[in-house]
Design a protein around this motif. Structure first.
Motif, PDB file in Angstrom:
ATOM      1  N   MET A  86      -6.261   9.966  26.473  1.00  0.00           N
ATOM      2  CA  MET A  86      -4.833   9.834  26.230  1.00  0.00           C
ATOM      3  C   MET A  86      -4.094  11.096  26.673  1.00  0.00           C
ATOM      4  N   GLY A  87      -2.964  10.892  27.323  1.00  0.00           N
ATOM      5  CA  GLY A  87      -2.056  11.980  27.666  1.00  0.00           C
ATOM      6  C   GLY A  87      -0.655  11.574  27.267  1.00  0.00           C
ATOM      7  N   GLU A  88       0.323  12.271  27.807  1.00  0.00           N
ATOM      8  CA  GLU A  88       1.700  11.906  27.522  1.00  0.00           C
ATOM      9  C   GLU A  88       2.567  12.209  28.735  1.00  0.00           C
ATOM     10  N   GLU A  89       3.606  11.420  28.889  1.00  0.00           N
ATOM     11  CA  GLU A  89       4.494  11.583  30.025  1.00  0.00           C
ATOM     12  C   GLU A  89       5.117  12.978  29.982  1.00  0.00           C
ATOM     13  N   GLY A  90       5.053  13.661  31.127  1.00  0.00           N
ATOM     14  CA  GLY A  90       5.581  15.015  31.194  1.00  0.00           C
ATOM     15  C   GLY A  90       4.572  16.082  30.832  1.00  0.00           C
ATOM     16  N   GLU A 121       3.153   7.618  25.837  1.00  0.00           N
ATOM     17  CA  GLU A 121       1.720   7.865  25.935  1.00  0.00           C
ATOM     18  C   GLU A 121       1.160   7.329  27.249  1.00  0.00           C
ATOM     19  N   ILE A 122       0.266   8.111  27.848  1.00  0.00           N
ATOM     20  CA  ILE A 122      -0.410   7.713  29.081  1.00  0.00           C
ATOM     21  C   ILE A 122      -1.878   7.481  28.745  1.00  0.00           C
ATOM     22  N   VAL A 123      -2.317   6.246  28.861  1.00  0.00           N
ATOM     23  CA  VAL A 123      -3.691   5.876  28.526  1.00  0.00           C
ATOM     24  C   VAL A 123      -4.579   6.120  29.739  1.00  0.00           C
ATOM     25  N   GLY A 124      -5.647   6.894  29.551  1.00  0.00           N
ATOM     26  CA  GLY A 124      -6.544   7.189  30.662  1.00  0.00           C
ATOM     27  C   GLY A 124      -7.259   5.955  31.186  1.00  0.00           C
ATOM     28  N   PRO A 125      -8.093   5.304  30.372  1.00  0.00           N
ATOM     29  CA  PRO A 125      -8.747   4.058  30.814  1.00  0.00           C
ATOM     30  C   PRO A 125      -7.747   2.904  30.749  1.00  0.00           C
ATOM     31  N   ALA A 126      -6.802   2.875  31.701  1.00  0.00           N
ATOM     32  CA  ALA A 126      -5.607   2.028  31.609  1.00  0.00           C
ATOM     33  C   ALA A 126      -5.883   0.548  31.338  1.00  0.00           C
ATOM     34  N   PRO A 127      -6.848  -0.096  32.007  1.00  0.00           N
ATOM     35  CA  PRO A 127      -7.055  -1.521  31.717  1.00  0.00           C
ATOM     36  C   PRO A 127      -7.476  -1.800  30.281  1.00  0.00           C
TER      37      PRO A 127
END
Length: 665
Positions: free
Chosen positions: A174-178, A273-279
């Motif tokens: 997990m990351g985050e926008e920006g 939130e930016i999900v790493g394993p997106a699918p």
């Protein structure tokens, strides 16, 4: 993800991708031998009318109060029936600061791991077209290799039932926008393949990595980027115009996205939130669009004149269970069972840091319900809100018989004794320092005086351990609910168990003695206390000698060993505290599970090598010197205690990978 401290890990991760521990109820007996035992059923009262007016009135009575008490900013709830939307309601705020209300038609929420159902649907579309085989080695679809385990490859059936055997993966989750960029999911997949800790098909171990792998396979065999594929083959035919897997969101959808919050009262919106394993979890969608997806699956792939799956494919997806333990819920092909009140139900749950959601389909009744909230709330109230909503909805509108039975007291007492012990979760990390979480938060089964059992991690909605009463041999029911627990017995010993709420994708096996918290924790605590006392005694004794003008009484090797063992004790305590803080911070802020933390992890591993290996050497040397000296017996005994303590910490550091040369986890 709710993991905020070490002992909350499994309610972590987890629980970004899994529902609450005890939200589902009793299941229908699986086919085969387990179904042959007839168990009495307790009949409930009659059902309330499942109409728009009744459902909306009921929701209006429950949701505003639940959000207020839980300090949750906003929520969306959708109920569908017989191919139509029965009710869809927004509650609270999508933006607390501007008091923008939640609109079920237009406000996007993040359903977390419910995203997986779209990925599984895409897999089944490719199976339907003959491009994928559920039982083939997935390596034939990949441009990198998944190593075999015990000579056996991974298949898509393993992946869809979470029995591929992968350990948990955290890095890049997990990351985050920006913030620090998160690797694209295909790069994340190829960078590191998590260790396979179980033979395929044998043990459910929930895996975001495996789901992401399935999305990559869809991309490769279809020749279409994953995001485009989902838009063209699921969103478009269903008319889901306000839904996206893309990260960040397309500009046209950003104004519609609900903010995420920790607590509504704080009013501080969190970054996207930016999900790493997106699918496995990157979907954002409105409640109205999620209703369309539910209707399509309730109607075996059909939505109006459109179709996302052929009827036989949908039935295969909904009705192919993997039975490992009797009675408890099972994995289907992507969905998992949530059977309740004797009715067949399936669905999925999902959690990000800030959004918490559940999707339930009463597949034979044509009824579905979706809820998503944009805050974990006070004390993790979001879990209670959605669990209570599901149970009360089912009890109110879809009542049915409750599984019940009786085992005689003598047998129940003996079985409770056999169940007692320390277990480890199949959804875990084995190859990195996060393995230490298993030591910090063991799963214990405890017999109660009334012949029921309790499981340390299985709590009811009040946060109190559930009492499980035996209704069949080694099948237990929540004494105050419908959830079931089931155990496997081999050679007269209980070897594993699971319970509704985690049973589709988690199993609890006896912890091997070599790493059992049963002896490691108490001995480690004693060792740490002895080292801490030695560390504290160092400056205290120096100050006392200085105050009274007393000379240091040791010389030669005795003095050297004494000084070095105190340095070793102090360093060992310090490095363990540093590890505890590191793991707690990383689990409390999932954006730290990234390459940005690599330098610190390398440093901690290097220091651990120096401190724990050096400490053990100095501890043994000091004990050798002191035991051979004319010092008092208690000094000799203390030197031996220090040596054993430092040796134990070296054993823990090696067993739980505090000493390593790897930043993959």
């Amino acid at each position: 993800m709710r993991a905020r401290v070490l002992t909350m890990f499994l309610a972590a991760l987890c629980s970004w991708a899994s529902p609450g521990w005890a939200q589902e109820g009793a299941q229908l007996p699986p086919p085969g031998p387990a179904a042959e035992t007839t168990v009495p059923q307790t009949e409930p009262p009659g059902a309330a009318p499942l109409t728009r007016e009744n459902v909306e009135a009921w929701l209006d009575g429950y949701m505003p109060y639940a959000l207020q008490i839980g300090d949750i900013a906003g929520a969306v709830v959708v109920v569908v029936k017989d191919g139509q939307v029965l009710a869809q309601k927004g509650y609270g705020y999508a933006d607390v600061k501007t008091k923008k209300p939640v609109d079920p038609e237009l406000t996007l929420f993040r359903p977390g791991s419910i995203s997986k159902l779209f990925t599984w649907t895409a897999v089944m579309q490719q199976v339907e077209q003959g491009k994928l085989d559920l039982d083939a080695d997935v390596n034939q679809y990949l441009d990198f290799e998944i190593p075999p385990r015990d000579g056996q490859p991974v298949t898509l059936r393993n992946i869809m039932t979470h029995t591929a055997g992968f350990e948990e993966q955290l890095k890049g989750l997990m990351g985050e926008e920006g913030g620090e960029p998160v690797k694209p999911y295909d790069e994340l997949l190829k960078h590191w393949v998590p260790e396979r800790i179980f033979a395929p098909g044998t043990t459910p171990a929930y895996s975001n990595y495996a789901t992401s792998l399935a999305g990559y396979i869809v991309q490769r065999v279809s020749g279409v980027p994953f995001d485009d594929y989902i838009e063209q083959n699921i969103f478009a035919p269903l008319g889901m115009q306000h839904a996206s897997f893309r990260q960040p969101l397309p500009e046209s959808l950003k104004p519609l996205m609900s903010s995420g919050y920790n607590l509504a009262s704080e009013g501080e919106a969190k970054p996207y939130e930016i999900v790493g394993p997106a699918p496995a979890g990157s979907l954002a969608a409105t409640g109205a669009d999620m209703a369309k997806f539910m209707i399509a699956h309730l109607q075996n792939g059909a939505f109006g004149s459109a179709r996302i799956l052929q009827e036989d494919t949908a039935k295969q997806m909904h009705g192919t269970p993997l039975t490992i333990l009797p009675r408890v819920h099972r994995m289907l092909l992507g969905f998992y069972e949530q059977n309740y009140n004797g009715r067949r139900a399936l669905g999925h749950g999902g959690d990000t840091n800030w959004f918490h959601s559940d999707l339930h389909l009463f597949i034979d009744d044509g009824v579905g319900m979706y809820i998503s909230v944009n805050s974990p709330g006070k004390g993790g109230a979001a879990q209670n809100v959605r669990a209570t909503l599901f149970e009360q909805f089912a009890d109110r509108y879809l009542p049915g018989p409750t599984l019940d039975g009786k085992v005689d007291d003598k047998t129940a007492a003996e079985h409770a004794r056999m169940m007692a012990g320390v277990y480890e979760n199949s959804r875990r990390i084995d190859s990195s320092f996060f393995k230490l979480l298993g030591l910090a938060g063991p799963v214990k089964v405890i017999p109660n005086p009334d012949n029921t059992i309790s499981v340390s991690m299985a709590l009811n909605l009040a946060g109190v351990p559930i009492k499980w009463r035996e209704v069949e041999p080694f099948v237990y029911r929540d004494a105050d609910g419908e959830s079931l627990l089931s155990a496997e017995v081999k050679d007269g010993q209980v070897v594993r168990f699971s319970f509704d709420g985690v049973s589709p994708f988690m199993m609890f096996d006896r912890t091997p003695a070599s790493r059992s918290p049963g002896w490691l924790l108490p001995t480690a605590i004693i060792g740490l206390i002895s080292l801490l006392l030695t560390s504290l005694a160092w400056p205290v004794s120096a100050l006392v000698r200085r105050h009274y003008g007393v000379a240091y009484g040791l010389s030669g090797d005795d003095a050297k060993a004494h000084r070095w063992v105190r340095i070793a004790a102090t360093a060992a305590v310090a490095i363990l505290i540093a590890w505890a803080i590191t793991i707690a911070k990383m689990m409390g802020n999932l954006t730290l599970l990234s390459t940005g933390s690599d330098g610190w992890v390398w440093l901690m591993q290097l220091l651990s090598l120096v401190v724990f290996v050096g400490g053990a050497i100095f501890g043994v040397w000091n004990a050798w010197v002191v035991v051979r000296s004319p010092r008092k017996w208690y000094a000799k005994a203390w030197a031996v205690v220090l040596a054993l303590s430092l040796l134990l910490l070296l054993y823990i550091a090696l067993t739980f990978h505090l000493i390593a040369f790897d930043v993959n986890y």
